[in-house]
Scaffold this motif. Sequence first.
Motif, PDB file in Angstrom:
ATOM      1  N   THR A  73     107.416 -26.349 -21.468  1.00 17.93           N
ATOM      2  CA  THR A  73     107.296 -24.902 -21.684  1.00 17.93           C
ATOM      3  C   THR A  73     105.917 -24.542 -22.219  1.00 17.93           C
ATOM      4  OG1 THR A  73     109.649 -24.785 -22.127  1.00 17.93           O
ATOM      5  CG2 THR A  73     108.324 -22.950 -22.943  1.00 17.93           C
ATOM      6  N   LYS A 104     110.137 -35.504 -29.792  1.00 16.71           N
ATOM      7  CA  LYS A 104     109.933 -36.535 -28.769  1.00 16.71           C
ATOM      8  C   LYS A 104     108.914 -37.578 -29.245  1.00 16.71           C
ATOM      9  CE  LYS A 104     111.121 -33.321 -25.065  1.00 16.71           C
ATOM     10  NZ  LYS A 104     110.584 -32.168 -24.315  1.00 16.71           N
ATOM     11  N   GLU A 106     113.752 -24.220 -24.526  1.00 15.05           N
ATOM     12  CA  GLU A 106     114.926 -24.498 -25.357  1.00 15.05           C
ATOM     13  C   GLU A 106     115.665 -23.178 -25.600  1.00 15.05           C
ATOM     14  OE1 GLU A 106     115.694 -27.828 -26.694  1.00 15.05           O
ATOM     15  OE2 GLU A 106     114.282 -28.137 -25.071  1.00 15.05           O
ATOM     16  N   LYS A 110     118.296 -35.645 -28.076  1.00 12.77           N
ATOM     17  CA  LYS A 110     117.217 -35.997 -29.001  1.00 12.77           C
ATOM     18  C   LYS A 110     117.653 -35.997 -30.469  1.00 12.77           C
ATOM     19  CE  LYS A 110     115.172 -32.826 -26.591  1.00 12.77           C
ATOM     20  NZ  LYS A 110     114.447 -31.714 -26.037  1.00 12.77           N
TER      21      LYS A 110
HETATM   22  N1  HSE Z   1     112.223 -27.333 -23.586  1.00 12.56           N
HETATM   23  C1  HSE Z   1     111.825 -28.634 -23.154  1.00 12.56           C
HETATM   24  C2  HSE Z   1     110.472 -28.536 -22.471  1.00 12.56           C
HETATM   25  C3  HSE Z   1     112.870 -29.201 -22.225  1.00 12.56           C
HETATM   26  O1  HSE Z   1     110.022 -27.412 -22.212  1.00 12.56           O
HETATM   27  O2  HSE Z   1     109.870 -29.549 -22.213  1.00 12.56           O
HETATM   28  C4  HSE Z   1     112.832 -30.686 -22.093  1.00 12.56           C
HETATM   29  O3  HSE Z   1     113.159 -31.364 -23.281  1.00 12.56           O
END
Ligand code: HSE
Length: 332
Positions: free
Chosen positions: A174, A218, A203, A118
């Motif tokens: 998450t 995103k 992450e 990203k």
């Molecule tokens: N840490 C990110 C999530 C992982 O929980 O969606 C995917 O990019």
Amino acid sequence: MKIAIVGFGNVGRAVAEVMLERRELFQKVDFEPKVVAVFERDGSWIDENGLKLQELLSKGTSSPSWVEGAAMAEERLADLDCDLIVEMTVTNIEDGEPGLTHIVEALNSGKDVVTSNKGPLVLAFPELMEIAEKKNRMLLYEATVGGAIPVFHVAREALLVNRIISITGILNGTSNYILTKMTDEKVSFNAALREAQEKGYAEADPTYDIEGIDAASKLVILANGILKTSKSIKDVRIEGITRITPEMTELAMEDGYLVKHIGYVDRNRIEVIPRLIPRSSPLAVGGTLNVISLKTDVAQDITLIGRGAGPRETSSAILGDILHINKIRKEN
Ligand code: HSE
């Protein structure tokens, strides 16, 4: 197609595994991959005749082709004889490195690029697309948003006739897991976060998840890739989920709503904030699921739900991009 893989972590390994599994399919669709180099942080495997992926997966750095401390990606990419680079190093949204340098070098030296990273796209989307266009190369990034969800393919191909008006979604597994656990099981915020970390979704720095930085990154990629804006993360109004309590989620439930961490972008507004969503809404997905809804002028609303993370799930998006580039290059 000669391929170089940069970054051989969980996602890189899953890509190699699925490539081995799908050999028959590849023959049918006229895709003959030859992986000529795999670069890791501390060394590389290189063989211009094609590496044996099975051996790489089973033996790793004890494979005879492994050279520690030599031939790092940033030194070798420009001169490497290959058609496509798969950039899968870890996301860094501070300066995009080392992925940014890898992608720039690959495009500048005439290679197509597929990435799951990203950072470079959040920081330099317009610049990277300009280089790709100038060099007549493709840069595809399906895996950067929503893991397995093929949102860019759908927008680019199936919805081509539409004008896409806005994009709404849950873009971080998450924080969705935390909110779901708080709502369904009255689990405390911290306990739910720990569970998400144990599942391997969070992450490395989980504040990126719970403060909305990951979702905002995103959203920027969605906005620039699909709405053709030139947004950066500074443009996003971001509010995390850290102030949400089990009491709030319970009150919302009593009224038929769920508290969800929703990303929204149209040509005037871009934000990631906790919002109340009717329990019957297509956006009301639970657990670690992601959802992305495109509002369009002809098809109306199209909503895609899927796994937003996980090595094997993410490899589906990466291989989809590679196969797409193979098809285009074969047609030309
Ligand atoms: N840490 C990110 C999530 C992982 O929980 O969606 C995917 O990019």
